[in-house]
Design a protein around this motif. Structure first.
Motif, PDB file in Angstrom:
ATOM      1  N   SER A 169       0.812  -1.080   0.166  1.00 56.43           N
ATOM      2  CA  SER A 169       0.258   0.054  -0.042  1.00 56.43           C
ATOM      3  C   SER A 169       0.923   1.062  -0.002  1.00 56.43           C
ATOM      4  CB  SER A 169      -0.857   0.007   1.252  1.00 56.43           C
ATOM      5  OG  SER A 169      -1.847  -1.251   1.287  1.00 56.43           O
ATOM      6  N   LEU A 170       2.029   1.313   0.938  1.00 54.93           N
ATOM      7  CA  LEU A 170       2.871   2.338   0.800  1.00 54.93           C
ATOM      8  C   LEU A 170       3.605   2.619  -0.434  1.00 54.93           C
ATOM      9  CD1 LEU A 170       4.299   1.983   4.374  1.00 54.93           C
ATOM     10  CD2 LEU A 170       2.669   3.862   3.727  1.00 54.93           C
ATOM     11  N   SER A 171       3.889   1.415  -1.134  1.00 55.07           N
ATOM     12  CA  SER A 171       4.585   1.443  -2.395  1.00 55.07           C
ATOM     13  C   SER A 171       3.701   2.012  -3.359  1.00 55.07           C
ATOM     14  CB  SER A 171       5.093   0.208  -2.673  1.00 55.07           C
ATOM     15  OG  SER A 171       5.987  -0.516  -1.810  1.00 55.07           O
ATOM     16  N   VAL A 172       2.588   1.655  -3.486  1.00 59.18           N
ATOM     17  CA  VAL A 172       1.572   2.286  -4.529  1.00 59.18           C
ATOM     18  C   VAL A 172       1.483   3.650  -4.145  1.00 59.18           C
ATOM     19  CG1 VAL A 172      -0.854   2.122  -5.181  1.00 59.18           C
ATOM     20  CG2 VAL A 172       0.378  -0.095  -4.991  1.00 59.18           C
ATOM     21  N   TYR A 173       1.193   4.149  -3.148  1.00 55.10           N
ATOM     22  CA  TYR A 173       0.926   5.275  -2.472  1.00 55.10           C
ATOM     23  C   TYR A 173       1.982   6.266  -3.278  1.00 55.10           C
ATOM     24  CZ  TYR A 173       0.510   9.605   0.070  1.00 55.10           C
ATOM     25  OH  TYR A 173       0.419  11.086   0.398  1.00 55.10           O
ATOM     26  N   PHE A 174       3.338   5.822  -2.811  1.00 56.87           N
ATOM     27  CA  PHE A 174       4.694   6.545  -3.255  1.00 56.87           C
ATOM     28  C   PHE A 174       4.631   6.633  -4.849  1.00 56.87           C
ATOM     29  CE2 PHE A 174       9.058   6.278  -4.597  1.00 56.87           C
ATOM     30  CZ  PHE A 174       9.329   7.428  -4.100  1.00 56.87           C
ATOM     31  N   LEU A 175       4.343   5.352  -5.389  1.00 53.42           N
ATOM     32  CA  LEU A 175       4.477   5.550  -7.060  1.00 53.42           C
ATOM     33  C   LEU A 175       3.462   6.577  -7.687  1.00 53.42           C
ATOM     34  CD1 LEU A 175       4.719   1.682  -7.641  1.00 53.42           C
ATOM     35  CD2 LEU A 175       6.457   3.258  -8.109  1.00 53.42           C
TER      36      LEU A 175
ATOM     37  N   ASP B  72       1.758   9.167  -6.108  1.00 52.87           N
ATOM     38  CA  ASP B  72       2.053  10.342  -5.315  1.00 52.87           C
ATOM     39  C   ASP B  72       3.311  11.288  -5.705  1.00 52.87           C
ATOM     40  OD1 ASP B  72       1.009  12.444  -3.597  1.00 52.87           O
ATOM     41  OD2 ASP B  72       2.588  12.172  -2.416  1.00 52.87           O
ATOM     42  N   ASN B  73       4.415  10.372  -6.042  1.00 56.65           N
ATOM     43  CA  ASN B  73       5.692  10.971  -6.288  1.00 56.65           C
ATOM     44  C   ASN B  73       6.168  10.304  -7.886  1.00 56.65           C
ATOM     45  OD1 ASN B  73       7.138  11.801  -3.875  1.00 56.65           O
ATOM     46  ND2 ASN B  73       5.702  10.267  -3.283  1.00 56.65           N
ATOM     47  N   VAL B  74       6.332   9.293  -7.969  1.00 59.20           N
ATOM     48  CA  VAL B  74       6.893   8.795  -9.262  1.00 59.20           C
ATOM     49  C   VAL B  74       5.989   9.354 -10.608  1.00 59.20           C
ATOM     50  CG1 VAL B  74       7.587   6.919 -10.931  1.00 59.20           C
ATOM     51  CG2 VAL B  74       8.013   6.800  -8.238  1.00 59.20           C
ATOM     52  N   ILE B  75       4.617   8.956 -10.548  1.00 59.83           N
ATOM     53  CA  ILE B  75       3.873   9.312 -11.613  1.00 59.83           C
ATOM     54  C   ILE B  75       3.715  10.869 -11.815  1.00 59.83           C
ATOM     55  CG2 ILE B  75       1.456   9.196 -12.439  1.00 59.83           C
ATOM     56  CD1 ILE B  75       1.386   6.423 -11.526  1.00 59.83           C
ATOM     57  N   ALA B  76       3.614  11.393 -10.692  1.00 55.65           N
ATOM     58  CA  ALA B  76       3.525  12.872 -10.529  1.00 55.65           C
ATOM     59  C   ALA B  76       4.649  13.448 -11.333  1.00 55.65           C
ATOM     60  CB  ALA B  76       3.316  13.494  -9.206  1.00 55.65           C
ATOM     61  N   TYR B  77       5.977  12.859 -11.178  1.00 57.84           N
ATOM     62  CA  TYR B  77       7.243  13.727 -11.444  1.00 57.84           C
ATOM     63  C   TYR B  77       7.220  13.310 -13.210  1.00 57.84           C
ATOM     64  CZ  TYR B  77      12.212  14.447 -12.312  1.00 57.84           C
ATOM     65  OH  TYR B  77      13.402  14.766 -12.891  1.00 57.84           O
ATOM     66  N   PHE B  78       6.966  12.244 -13.477  1.00 53.53           N
ATOM     67  CA  PHE B  78       7.206  11.838 -14.803  1.00 53.53           C
ATOM     68  C   PHE B  78       5.953  12.506 -15.627  1.00 53.53           C
ATOM     69  CE2 PHE B  78       9.967   8.362 -13.351  1.00 53.53           C
ATOM     70  CZ  PHE B  78      11.058   8.742 -13.942  1.00 53.53           C
ATOM     71  N   PHE B  79       4.931  12.950 -15.205  1.00 57.35           N
ATOM     72  CA  PHE B  79       3.922  13.535 -15.872  1.00 57.35           C
ATOM     73  C   PHE B  79       3.897  15.017 -15.750  1.00 57.35           C
ATOM     74  CE2 PHE B  79       2.714   9.236 -16.493  1.00 57.35           C
ATOM     75  CZ  PHE B  79       2.235   8.949 -17.546  1.00 57.35           C
ATOM     76  N   GLY B  80       4.950  15.577 -15.488  1.00 62.03           N
ATOM     77  CA  GLY B  80       4.900  17.190 -15.480  1.00 62.03           C
ATOM     78  C   GLY B  80       5.554  17.873 -14.210  1.00 62.03           C
TER      79      GLY B  80
ATOM     80  N   GLY C 176       3.896  12.192   7.484  1.00 57.59           N
ATOM     81  CA  GLY C 176       2.733  12.614   7.704  1.00 57.59           C
ATOM     82  C   GLY C 176       1.548  11.637   7.883  1.00 57.59           C
ATOM     83  N   ILE C 177       2.007  10.383   7.088  1.00 58.94           N
ATOM     84  CA  ILE C 177       0.802   9.524   7.117  1.00 58.94           C
ATOM     85  C   ILE C 177       1.056   8.225   7.640  1.00 58.94           C
ATOM     86  CG2 ILE C 177       0.222  10.495   4.774  1.00 58.94           C
ATOM     87  CD1 ILE C 177       1.187   7.626   3.772  1.00 58.94           C
TER      88      ILE C 177
END
Length: 212
Positions: free
Chosen positions: A18-24, A26-34, A162-163
């Motif tokens: 769950s934490l890994s999916v959240y990180f992907l 919230d961070n990875v996809i957000a970074y690579f998409f702009g 924070g979570i």
């Protein structure tokens, strides 16, 4: 007792995934998409490339890692397990070496040491995991893979401050830099110490007790 351990194991893996999916997301996809933070340079080829390599390598780690520790999958699909292991090591190399560079430019000066050490530990444990399996030392291979994966997860937990339930431990720290530093060191090294105690300390005590 066996059922309790199995339930705790499933709960732990559910939390990790769950934490890994959240990180992907919230961070990875957000970074690579702009999203591009100016904190890591003002262009892709001016330091942001290291963040991209870190995100890409981390994605390989998070996606392949759980399958490496799934005993049923490992026994039934050994060839795929080995392929995923190679993908995992590639991800570890990308994430680890890029993190070494990021540790030198992090805006949190006190955090640079923890990030650098964590990067070294992950690269070292991943390399030793590869070396031990080449020598057919399966026990050492499993232990070094655990250490490597714990280090990989540390890169996740220190970024989602924070979570987590344990975040209350740092709630009384008003200084944001000091709070972040404590968070970095805690989630970087406490899980690694706990894993070491479970894998090596406790078994050695049990062996000594049985010998008397």
């Amino acid at each position: 007792m066996g059922i309790t351990i199995r339930i705790m194991t499933w709960v732990l893996w559910a939390l990790i995934i769950s934490l890994s999916v959240y990180f992907l997301f919230d961070n990875v996809i957000a970074y690579f998409f702009g999203y591009r933070s100016r904190l890591f340079g003002d262009s892709f080829f001016h330091n942001q490339v290291w963040v991209a390599l870190h995100m890409g390598g981390g994605t390989l780690l998070l996606l392949s890692g759980p399958f490496q520790f799934w005993s049923w999958f490992r026994k039934e699909y050994l060839s795929i397990h080995r392929l995923l292991g190679k993908i995992y090591l590639i991800g570890a190399g990308l994430a680890g070496f890029s993190a070494l560079r990021i540790s030198l430019i992090s805006t949190c000066l006190p955090c640079r040491i923890s990030l650098f050490l964590l990067s070294v530990f992950m690269l070292l444990s991943s390399g030793l995991a590869w070396l031990s399996v080449k020598q057919r030392n399966i026990k050492a291979h499993k232990q070094f893979m655990v250490r490597s994966y714990v280090c990989a997860l540390a890169f996740v937990t220190v970024r989602i401050d924070g979570i987590l339930p344990l975040d209350f431990l740092f709630s009384n720290i008003s200084d944001p830099i000091f709070r972040r530093t404590v968070n970095e060191y805690f989630f970087s090294f406490v899980p690694l110490i706990i894993a070491e105690i479970i894998m090596t300390w406790l078994p050695s005590v049990r062996r000594k007790r049985y010998q008397h």
